[in-house]
Motif scaffolding. Structure first.
Motif, PDB file in Angstrom:
ATOM      1  N   VAL A   1       0.869  -1.177   0.000  1.00  0.00           N
ATOM      2  CA  VAL A   1       0.000   0.000   0.000  1.00  0.00           C
ATOM      3  C   VAL A   1       0.903   1.222   0.000  1.00  0.00           C
ATOM      4  CG1 VAL A   1      -1.544   1.419   1.407  1.00  0.00           C
ATOM      5  CG2 VAL A   1      -2.030  -1.009   1.109  1.00  0.00           C
ATOM      6  N   THR A   2       0.641   2.149  -0.906  1.00  0.00           N
ATOM      7  CA  THR A   2       1.370   3.412  -0.919  1.00  0.00           C
ATOM      8  C   THR A   2       0.437   4.506  -0.441  1.00  0.00           C
ATOM      9  OG1 THR A   2       2.709   2.671  -2.803  1.00  0.00           O
ATOM     10  CG2 THR A   2       2.728   5.013  -2.301  1.00  0.00           C
ATOM     11  N   GLU A   3       0.854   5.202   0.612  1.00  0.00           N
ATOM     12  CA  GLU A   3       0.048   6.274   1.199  1.00  0.00           C
ATOM     13  C   GLU A   3       0.626   7.633   0.822  1.00  0.00           C
ATOM     14  OE1 GLU A   3      -1.337   3.796   5.206  1.00  0.00           O
ATOM     15  OE2 GLU A   3       0.034   5.507   5.403  1.00  0.00           O
ATOM     16  N   TYR A   4      -0.258   8.549   0.466  1.00  0.00           N
ATOM     17  CA  TYR A   4       0.132   9.899   0.074  1.00  0.00           C
ATOM     18  C   TYR A   4      -0.534  10.883   1.036  1.00  0.00           C
ATOM     19  CZ  TYR A   4       1.254   7.383  -4.231  1.00  0.00           C
ATOM     20  OH  TYR A   4       1.747   6.476  -5.148  1.00  0.00           O
ATOM     21  N   ASP A   5       0.249  11.421   1.951  1.00  0.00           N
ATOM     22  CA  ASP A   5      -0.299  12.339   2.939  1.00  0.00           C
ATOM     23  C   ASP A   5      -0.733  13.651   2.307  1.00  0.00           C
ATOM     24  OD1 ASP A   5       0.249  10.534   4.928  1.00  0.00           O
ATOM     25  OD2 ASP A   5       2.023  11.570   5.678  1.00  0.00           O
ATOM     26  N   VAL A   6      -1.849  14.183   2.806  1.00  0.00           N
ATOM     27  CA  VAL A   6      -2.188  15.580   2.534  1.00  0.00           C
ATOM     28  C   VAL A   6      -1.937  16.423   3.778  1.00  0.00           C
ATOM     29  CG1 VAL A   6      -3.870  15.029   0.741  1.00  0.00           C
ATOM     30  CG2 VAL A   6      -4.633  15.245   3.114  1.00  0.00           C
ATOM     31  N   PHE A   7      -1.901  15.752   4.948  1.00  0.00           N
ATOM     32  CA  PHE A   7      -1.599  16.469   6.190  1.00  0.00           C
ATOM     33  C   PHE A   7      -1.125  15.457   7.222  1.00  0.00           C
ATOM     34  CE2 PHE A   7      -2.261  18.772  10.134  1.00  0.00           C
ATOM     35  CZ  PHE A   7      -1.906  20.071   9.796  1.00  0.00           C
ATOM     36  N   ARG A   8      -0.070  15.824   7.947  1.00  0.00           N
ATOM     37  CA  ARG A   8       0.448  14.977   9.027  1.00  0.00           C
ATOM     38  C   ARG A   8       1.101  15.872  10.071  1.00  0.00           C
ATOM     39  NH1 ARG A   8       2.138   9.450   9.346  1.00  0.00           N
ATOM     40  NH2 ARG A   8       1.547   9.234   7.162  1.00  0.00           N
ATOM     41  N   THR A   9       0.851  15.586  11.344  1.00  0.00           N
ATOM     42  CA  THR A   9       1.462  16.379  12.404  1.00  0.00           C
ATOM     43  C   THR A   9       1.614  15.560  13.676  1.00  0.00           C
ATOM     44  OG1 THR A   9       1.239  18.379  13.779  1.00  0.00           O
ATOM     45  CG2 THR A   9      -0.804  17.285  13.126  1.00  0.00           C
ATOM     46  N   HIS A  10       2.700  15.802  14.371  1.00  0.00           N
ATOM     47  CA  HIS A  10       2.942  15.300  15.724  1.00  0.00           C
ATOM     48  C   HIS A  10       3.482  16.491  16.516  1.00  0.00           C
ATOM     49  CE1 HIS A  10       2.451  10.825  15.363  1.00  0.00           C
ATOM     50  NE2 HIS A  10       2.469  11.186  14.091  1.00  0.00           N
ATOM     51  N   ASP A  11       2.630  17.503  16.680  1.00  0.00           N
ATOM     52  CA  ASP A  11       2.966  18.817  17.236  1.00  0.00           C
ATOM     53  C   ASP A  11       3.802  19.641  16.254  1.00  0.00           C
ATOM     54  OD1 ASP A  11       1.505  18.633  19.558  1.00  0.00           O
ATOM     55  OD2 ASP A  11       3.149  17.796  20.726  1.00  0.00           O
ATOM     56  N   THR A  12       4.558  18.993  15.392  1.00  0.00           N
ATOM     57  CA  THR A  12       5.246  19.683  14.308  1.00  0.00           C
ATOM     58  C   THR A  12       4.610  19.252  12.998  1.00  0.00           C
ATOM     59  OG1 THR A  12       7.338  19.746  15.526  1.00  0.00           O
ATOM     60  CG2 THR A  12       7.447  20.064  13.150  1.00  0.00           C
ATOM     61  N   ILE A  13       4.096  20.201  12.247  1.00  0.00           N
ATOM     62  CA  ILE A  13       3.449  19.889  10.980  1.00  0.00           C
ATOM     63  C   ILE A  13       4.490  19.474   9.956  1.00  0.00           C
ATOM     64  CG2 ILE A  13       2.066  20.823   9.102  1.00  0.00           C
ATOM     65  CD1 ILE A  13       0.756  22.695  11.142  1.00  0.00           C
ATOM     66  N   VAL A  14       4.276  18.338   9.317  1.00  0.00           N
ATOM     67  CA  VAL A  14       5.191  17.849   8.290  1.00  0.00           C
ATOM     68  C   VAL A  14       4.877  18.578   6.983  1.00  0.00           C
ATOM     69  CG1 VAL A  14       5.993  15.840   7.003  1.00  0.00           C
ATOM     70  CG2 VAL A  14       5.342  15.604   9.415  1.00  0.00           C
ATOM     71  N   ASP A  15       5.822  19.374   6.513  1.00  0.00           N
ATOM     72  CA  ASP A  15       5.611  20.173   5.308  1.00  0.00           C
ATOM     73  C   ASP A  15       6.889  20.166   4.462  1.00  0.00           C
ATOM     74  OD1 ASP A  15       4.414  21.849   3.471  1.00  0.00           O
ATOM     75  OD2 ASP A  15       4.876  23.683   4.582  1.00  0.00           O
ATOM     76  N   PRO A  16       6.853  19.644   3.248  1.00  0.00           N
ATOM     77  CA  PRO A  16       5.676  19.094   2.565  1.00  0.00           C
ATOM     78  C   PRO A  16       5.313  17.716   3.122  1.00  0.00           C
ATOM     79  CG  PRO A  16       7.606  18.784   1.198  1.00  0.00           C
ATOM     80  CD  PRO A  16       8.039  19.607   2.381  1.00  0.00           C
TER      81      PRO A  16
END
Length: 262
Positions: A86-101
């Motif tokens: 399975v390949t996952e493509y994030d549109v948003f992810r955070t663990h108190d720090t937002i992952v960007d991109p």
């Protein structure tokens, strides 16, 4: 008369078919049972994190909280299943720090009797190369509702008497309903510019087309964990809804959502 394969042909047939990997059907809700980090010299297994992951037909979301310190995180995006992966493509992810991109992940998937296991073969954690294995058990029920899917919050405000106060601290909030389970994750920024993450997940019952009942199983906020809430809903169309929670002190919390697609 029975037709028998010659022994060499039979061995070849079994060897080939046993190695064939099917495209995994991932739709459903899953509790994470364990995480194992495989380093060059040792393995570290963790079983204390509370995580729920949901796959719809084309989207996924997970929410996670550590009961020890209430730290939390979540991710949401699309996915594509292929044989054994399975390949996952994030549109948003955070663990108190937002992952960007946002990231994308290629997961090795093995379906099990109870659920599935996933493997991320190449990670760097605290400067060390590692492989991550996660074990999941299937949960949920055969419940379908108009809310099933992944939603992004477009507006949030509190009503107190004649006063309406818009929540401007929310950077992003997502919510998912599927298989009788729900989850939400929010990223906020305080007056000092510091980012924070909050999550919650649990079960929901469809009462009628105007109300659902949510029971929180785990959350960043201990005050709501284990609590049940009657949530009034208003679906203006299949791709938009608002929810209202009324509290004993007379205040109301209103959130407006739009469905996100693949």
């Amino acid at each position: 008369m029975k037709h028998l394969f010659p022994l060499p042909t039979l061995i070849f047939f079994v060897a080939c078919t046993s190695g064939v990997k099917e495209t995994p059907g991932m739709q459903g809700a899953y509790f994470m049972i364990s995480q194992t980090l495989h380093y060059d010299t040792a393995d570290r297994k963790y079983t204390d994190l509370k995580q729920l992951k949901i796959y719809t037909d084309s989207l996924m979301m997970y929410t996670q909280v550590n009961p020890g310190d209430s730290s939390s995180g979540f991710g949401v995006g699309s996915y594509i299943a292929s044989p054994g992966h399975v390949t996952e493509y994030d549109v948003f992810r955070t663990h108190d720090t937002i992952v960007d991109p946002p990231d994308s992940f290629s997961l090795g998937i093995t379906k099990t009797v109870d659920g599935y296991s996933q493997v991320i073969p190449h990670l760097v954690i605290d400067g060390r190369k590692a492989k991550l294995t996660e074990e999941y058990h299937s949960t949920g029920k055969a419940q379908k509702t108009p809310l099933d899917g992944v939603w992004k919050q477009t507006l949030a405000y509190t009503v107190n008497g004649k006063d309406t106060i818009t929540n401007n601290q929310i950077v992003a909030q997502y919510k998912t309903f599927y298989a009788g389970y729900f989850m939400w994750g929010q990223a906020t920024k305080d007056s000092l510019g510091t980012h924070h993450t909050g999550i919650g997940f649990g079960t929901f019952d469809w009462v009628n087309d105007k109300q659902i009942k949510e029971t929180d199983l785990n959350s960043t906020f201990a005050i709501i964990a284990g609590q049940s809430f009657n949530v009034d809903i208003d679906m203006s169309d299949p791709n938009h809804f608002s929810q209202t929670i009324s509290y004993p002190d007379g205040t109301k919390s209103v959130e407006v959502y739009a469905r996100i697609g693949k």
